[in-house]
Design a protein around this motif. Sequence first.
Motif, mmCIF file in Angstrom:
data_model
loop_
_atom_site.group_PDB
_atom_site.id
_atom_site.type_symbol
_atom_site.label_atom_id
_atom_site.label_comp_id
_atom_site.label_asym_id
_atom_site.label_seq_id
_atom_site.Cartn_x
_atom_site.Cartn_y
_atom_site.Cartn_z
ATOM 1 N N MET A 41 20.007 -42.144 37.163
ATOM 2 C CA MET A 41 20.399 -42.555 35.819
ATOM 3 C C MET A 41 19.678 -41.664 34.820
ATOM 4 N N VAL A 42 20.429 -41.104 33.891
ATOM 5 C CA VAL A 42 19.860 -40.290 32.813
ATOM 6 C C VAL A 42 20.300 -40.905 31.499
ATOM 7 N N ASP A 43 19.339 -41.425 30.749
ATOM 8 C CA ASP A 43 19.637 -42.115 29.491
ATOM 9 C C ASP A 43 20.733 -43.170 29.710
ATOM 10 N N ASN A 44 20.607 -43.932 30.793
ATOM 11 C CA ASN A 44 21.523 -45.021 31.161
ATOM 12 C C ASN A 44 22.908 -44.544 31.566
ATOM 13 N N GLU A 45 23.045 -43.268 31.894
ATOM 14 C CA GLU A 45 24.316 -42.738 32.356
ATOM 15 C C GLU A 45 24.195 -42.346 33.839
ATOM 16 N N PRO A 46 25.146 -42.768 34.687
ATOM 17 C CA PRO A 46 25.131 -42.352 36.098
ATOM 18 C C PRO A 46 25.232 -40.831 36.190
ATOM 19 N N SER A 47 24.341 -40.218 36.959
ATOM 20 C CA SER A 47 24.253 -38.762 37.015
ATOM 21 C C SER A 47 23.953 -38.299 38.431
ATOM 22 N N SER A 48 24.049 -36.985 38.623
ATOM 23 C CA SER A 48 23.777 -36.374 39.924
ATOM 24 C C SER A 48 22.572 -35.465 39.812
ATOM 25 N N LYS A 49 21.677 -35.524 40.831
ATOM 26 C CA LYS A 49 20.495 -34.666 40.815
ATOM 27 C C LYS A 49 20.275 -34.093 42.203
ATOM 28 N N ALA A 50 20.081 -32.780 42.277
ATOM 29 C CA ALA A 50 19.866 -32.098 43.550
ATOM 30 C C ALA A 50 18.708 -31.118 43.399
ATOM 31 N N GLY A 51 18.044 -30.816 44.533
ATOM 32 C CA GLY A 51 16.895 -29.926 44.477
ATOM 33 C C GLY A 51 16.927 -28.869 45.560
ATOM 34 N N TRP A 52 16.337 -27.718 45.256
ATOM 35 C CA TRP A 52 16.260 -26.600 46.199
ATOM 36 C C TRP A 52 14.830 -26.080 46.276
ATOM 37 N N VAL A 53 14.389 -25.762 47.485
ATOM 38 C CA VAL A 53 13.103 -25.111 47.707
ATOM 39 C C VAL A 53 13.370 -23.621 47.888
ATOM 40 N N ILE A 54 12.584 -22.799 47.206
ATOM 41 C CA ILE A 54 12.800 -21.352 47.208
ATOM 42 C C ILE A 54 11.653 -20.665 47.941
ATOM 43 N N ASP A 55 11.994 -19.939 49.003
ATOM 44 C CA ASP A 55 10.987 -19.240 49.814
ATOM 45 C C ASP A 55 9.928 -20.190 50.363
ATOM 46 N N GLY A 56 10.286 -21.455 50.521
ATOM 47 C CA GLY A 56 9.348 -22.427 51.064
ATOM 48 C C GLY A 56 8.224 -22.795 50.125
ATOM 49 N N GLU A 57 8.283 -22.361 48.861
ATOM 50 C CA GLU A 57 7.178 -22.596 47.933
ATOM 51 C C GLU A 57 7.635 -23.200 46.614
ATOM 52 N N ALA A 58 8.435 -22.464 45.838
ATOM 53 C CA ALA A 58 8.886 -22.940 44.536
ATOM 54 C C ALA A 58 9.987 -23.987 44.694
ATOM 55 N N PHE A 59 10.197 -24.776 43.636
ATOM 56 C CA PHE A 59 11.202 -25.833 43.669
ATOM 57 C C PHE A 59 11.918 -25.915 42.332
ATOM 58 N N LEU A 60 13.242 -26.093 42.385
ATOM 59 C CA LEU A 60 14.028 -26.319 41.178
ATOM 60 C C LEU A 60 15.018 -27.445 41.421
ATOM 61 N N ALA A 61 15.184 -28.288 40.405
ATOM 62 C CA ALA A 61 16.135 -29.394 40.476
ATOM 63 C C ALA A 61 17.230 -29.180 39.445
#
Length: 202
Positions: free
Chosen positions: A80-100
């Motif tokens: 939920m983002v500001d009471n709105e149904p939303s999608s969130k996914a994440g990726w690990v980069i080179d086994g170290e960094a992370f971005l969502a």
Amino acid sequence: MFTNTRDLIISLGVLLVVMFFSVGFTGMCSFNPGSADKSGPVQEVDIDTILKTDARGLGIPVRLPAFPDNWEANSGRRTMVDNEPSSKAGWVIDGEAFLALTQTVAELKDAVNDEDGEYREETDTFVVPASKSSTGEDVTWQIWSGDDVKQIWAVDLGDVRLLISGTATQAQYRTMAEAVTKAEPLETGAASSTPGVPTPTE
């Protein structure tokens, strides 16, 4: 009354040794020295299926970006983002960094403020040229920063707002921004009955 400090220390030492061997034999614990992101392999998830399911279930234009092989998807969920149904996914980069990547119909500024409640202000922009955009036009990402908080890149594409956050380099932020901007929206499902979620056109 006959117990002194030495007796207490010996008793505690014996107890700790017994606990160590008892718990160790169960195999239900482990010790991995070092930082958390290097303690084991990335647990990959089927991000294609997750995001396609989100698109059909939420009825919003979810995008499935294509990344280099060293980007491994390790999470995907509805939120939920500001009471709105939303999608969130994440990726690990080179086994170290992370971005969502968060995809939502919440208003852009409200979505940024809802990320973790920390104060941020727009400090810069990043433009994805029309040649790399699924919209056929230049797309300008807003870069939101603050003191001792993770940076957020956000863009309003009209029918959806996209947010990037995590612990990564500026180059990795740019890679995600370009990949998401280039991706076409996935096919949405039937009309959602959830307030605030747009109804897909036939």
